[in-house]
Enzyme design. Structure first.
Site, short mmCIF file in Angstrom:
data_model
loop_
_atom_site.label_atom_id
_atom_site.label_comp_id
_atom_site.label_asym_id
_atom_site.label_seq_id
_atom_site.Cartn_x
_atom_site.Cartn_y
_atom_site.Cartn_z
N SER A 70 18.77 1.52 5.22
CA SER A 70 18.99 0.16 4.72
C SER A 70 19.50 0.25 3.27
O SER A 70 19.33 1.27 2.60
CB SER A 70 17.69 -0.65 4.76
OG SER A 70 16.81 -0.21 3.73
N ARG A 76 15.53 5.93 4.76
CA ARG A 76 16.03 5.01 5.78
C ARG A 76 17.44 4.62 5.38
O ARG A 76 17.83 4.81 4.23
CB ARG A 76 15.14 3.78 5.86
CG ARG A 76 13.78 4.05 6.46
CD ARG A 76 12.77 2.97 6.08
NE ARG A 76 13.24 1.66 6.51
CZ ARG A 76 12.76 0.51 6.05
NH1 ARG A 76 11.82 0.52 5.14
NH2 ARG A 76 13.21 -0.64 6.48
N ARG A 92 11.65 -10.83 10.42
CA ARG A 92 11.74 -9.38 10.36
C ARG A 92 13.14 -8.95 9.94
O ARG A 92 14.05 -9.73 9.90
CB ARG A 92 11.42 -8.78 11.74
CG ARG A 92 9.96 -8.87 12.16
CD ARG A 92 9.09 -7.91 11.43
NE ARG A 92 9.70 -6.59 11.32
CZ ARG A 92 9.82 -5.73 12.30
NH1 ARG A 92 9.35 -6.02 13.50
NH2 ARG A 92 10.39 -4.56 12.11
N GLY A 93 13.28 -7.64 9.70
CA GLY A 93 14.59 -7.11 9.34
C GLY A 93 14.64 -6.73 7.88
O GLY A 93 13.71 -7.01 7.12
N ASN A 94 15.73 -6.07 7.47
CA ASN A 94 15.84 -5.70 6.05
C ASN A 94 16.13 -6.96 5.22
O ASN A 94 16.30 -8.06 5.76
CB ASN A 94 16.90 -4.60 5.86
CG ASN A 94 18.28 -5.06 6.24
OD1 ASN A 94 18.67 -6.20 5.97
ND2 ASN A 94 19.04 -4.19 6.88
N LYS A 109 4.39 0.39 -0.91
CA LYS A 109 3.56 -0.54 -0.14
C LYS A 109 3.72 -0.36 1.38
O LYS A 109 2.90 -0.81 2.15
CB LYS A 109 3.83 -1.99 -0.55
CG LYS A 109 5.18 -2.56 -0.15
CD LYS A 109 5.30 -4.00 -0.64
CE LYS A 109 6.68 -4.58 -0.47
NZ LYS A 109 7.07 -4.89 0.90
N ASP A 110 4.80 0.32 1.80
CA ASP A 110 5.01 0.57 3.24
C ASP A 110 4.30 1.83 3.74
O ASP A 110 4.29 2.11 4.94
CB ASP A 110 6.51 0.76 3.54
CG ASP A 110 7.32 -0.50 3.33
OD1 ASP A 110 6.71 -1.59 3.36
OD2 ASP A 110 8.54 -0.41 3.12
N THR A 131 19.22 -9.07 6.12
CA THR A 131 19.03 -9.75 7.41
C THR A 131 18.14 -10.97 7.24
O THR A 131 18.42 -12.05 7.77
CB THR A 131 18.35 -8.79 8.43
OG1 THR A 131 19.05 -7.56 8.44
CG2 THR A 131 18.32 -9.37 9.83
N ARG A 132 17.05 -10.81 6.47
CA ARG A 132 16.12 -11.92 6.29
C ARG A 132 16.74 -13.07 5.50
O ARG A 132 16.51 -14.23 5.81
CB ARG A 132 14.83 -11.42 5.61
CG ARG A 132 13.90 -10.70 6.60
CD ARG A 132 12.62 -10.23 5.94
NE ARG A 132 12.85 -9.03 5.14
CZ ARG A 132 12.13 -8.70 4.08
NH1 ARG A 132 11.16 -9.48 3.65
NH2 ARG A 132 12.37 -7.58 3.43
N THR A 178 7.70 -15.52 6.75
CA THR A 178 7.25 -14.25 6.19
C THR A 178 6.74 -13.37 7.33
O THR A 178 6.12 -13.88 8.26
CB THR A 178 6.11 -14.42 5.15
OG1 THR A 178 5.59 -13.13 4.84
CG2 THR A 178 4.97 -15.30 5.66
N SER A 238 4.63 -10.99 6.75
CA SER A 238 3.44 -10.36 6.17
C SER A 238 2.21 -11.24 6.37
O SER A 238 2.20 -12.42 6.01
CB SER A 238 3.69 -10.14 4.67
OG SER A 238 2.50 -10.22 3.93
N LEU A 239 1.15 -10.65 6.92
CA LEU A 239 -0.12 -11.37 7.09
C LEU A 239 -0.68 -11.79 5.74
O LEU A 239 -1.28 -12.85 5.60
CB LEU A 239 -1.14 -10.49 7.80
CG LEU A 239 -0.87 -10.09 9.26
CD1 LEU A 239 -1.95 -9.13 9.74
CD2 LEU A 239 -0.83 -11.32 10.16
N ARG A 240 -0.52 -10.92 4.74
CA ARG A 240 -1.04 -11.19 3.40
C ARG A 240 -0.38 -12.43 2.81
O ARG A 240 -1.05 -13.33 2.28
CB ARG A 240 -0.77 -9.98 2.49
CG ARG A 240 -1.10 -10.19 1.02
CD ARG A 240 -0.60 -9.02 0.18
NE ARG A 240 0.85 -8.85 0.25
CZ ARG A 240 1.72 -9.56 -0.48
NH1 ARG A 240 1.30 -10.46 -1.34
NH2 ARG A 240 3.01 -9.34 -0.35
N ARG A 241 0.96 -12.49 2.89
CA ARG A 241 1.68 -13.65 2.33
C ARG A 241 1.36 -14.92 3.11
O ARG A 241 1.16 -15.98 2.54
CB ARG A 241 3.18 -13.38 2.34
CG ARG A 241 3.60 -12.31 1.33
CD ARG A 241 5.07 -11.95 1.47
NE ARG A 241 5.48 -10.96 0.46
CZ ARG A 241 6.42 -10.05 0.66
NH1 ARG A 241 7.05 -9.99 1.83
NH2 ARG A 241 6.73 -9.20 -0.29
N CYS A 281 -6.31 -0.86 9.95
CA CYS A 281 -5.94 -2.09 10.64
C CYS A 281 -5.26 -3.01 9.65
O CYS A 281 -5.76 -3.18 8.53
CB CYS A 281 -7.22 -2.72 11.18
SG CYS A 281 -7.05 -4.41 11.71
#
Length: 306
Positions: A13, A11, A145-147, A81-82, A150-151, A123, A125-128, A236
């Protein structure tokens, strides 16, 4: 045969390019010729939607998968992780590099008094999100969102108290700010801090080259974590964390599944040996599924479809 130029897909980024250049340097040091090919991913283009709403795991890896299958690039470098736990047919994991820092960190603004009262944390992330709300039930979380760059900018321009990042990403491109705390209590994403390189299954030249970069210990630990994830989620996205750590001749594992609001928690803490790791992650996941996690996963699937 060393004359073949290995085209490295990535990518565009800053972090993705850093990762690609890291692999490039390792291959060059072994005498291989390389070329970096940067590709924009859909995940980078669709910044206004939370990742889990896009309904695909692997949105960041998809574009590179297609470029590989089309023969535009030979290998691709990813934050492990992605990467979805099931790779596309014809593409295989060719090397896992030694893991960097696996910890999540909170980048905050000013003082931390809000930890004892109220605040909004960002965040994507659902996990975080789930783990934060489990520990700080009076807080709110918002999507971001974003790299990385950006975040960080969004955090600066907002009235949020902080945002959660993977330490490894900020450390790799050298933009870890001074105002952060380690969230050592938070169980990281499966394979967080590790980089993986994938190749075409039939490309023996690239697979042999990459096998020289593989870090066996990291490969085994991430295998356990990703197997735990795969057994639980079945494609999921859900609030799942997993970390396997070498401890002498054995491996200590911690795996967690939370409800989206952080109120329910299932965990597995066990150890295995380097000889018996093959189905260990799967066994840990199956055990918590039997203990009630299966019903929770079902309800999370329903929630995310609404």
């Amino acid at each position: 045969m060393m004359s073949k130029i290995i085209r490295i897909g990535t990518r565009d980024s800053e972090l993705a390019l850093w990762q690609a250049h890291t692999v490039e340097k390792k291959l060059n040091d072994l005498g291989y010729k390389t070329e970096i090919v940067a590709v924009k991913s859909q995940g980078d283009l669709l910044l206004d939607k939370p990742l889990y709403e896009l309904g695909i795991t692997g949105i960041f890896t998809k574009t590179l998968d297609i470029a590989m299958l089309n023969g535009q690039v030979d290998i691709a470098v990813h934050s492990m992780k992605d990467v979805p736990t099931a790779l596309p047919i014809g593409i295989v994991q060719a090397a896992v590099l030694e893991r960097a820092n696996s910890v999540d960190i909170l980048v905050h603004k000013g003082d931390l008094d809000f930890l004892n009262s109220e605040g909004t944390i960002a965040t994507g992330s659902l996990r975080r999100q789930a783990q934060w709300l489990n520990k700080y039930p009076t807080h709110k979380t918002v999507d971001i969102r974003g790299n990385i760059n950006t975040r960080l900018k969004k955090l600066e321009e907002s009235d949020w108290k902080g945002a959660i990042f993977a330490a490894a990403g900020l450390e790799r491109i050298n933009i870890k700010p001074e105002n952060y705390i380690n969230l050592s209590w938070m169980v990281p994403a499966p394979a967080q801090g590790a980089m993986v390189v994938v190749a075409m299954e039939k490309d023996h030249f690239c697979r042999e080259a990459l096998s020289k970069l593989n870090h066996k210990e990291t490969e085994i630990c991430t295998h356990i974590e990703r197997e735990f994830l795969k057994t639980l989620e079945g494609g999921c996205s859900a609030p799942i964390g997993a970390l396997a750590r070498p401890n002498g001749t054995s491996i200590d594992f911690e795996g967690v599944l939370y409800s989206l609001d952080g109120k329910e928690k299932f965990e597995s803490k066990k150890s295995c040996t380097f000889e018996s790791y093959k189905n260990f992650g799967k066994d840990c996941a199956e055990e918590i599924l039997k203990n009630g996690a299966a019903a929770l996963m079902e309800s999370i699937r329903c929630d995310l479809k609404k």
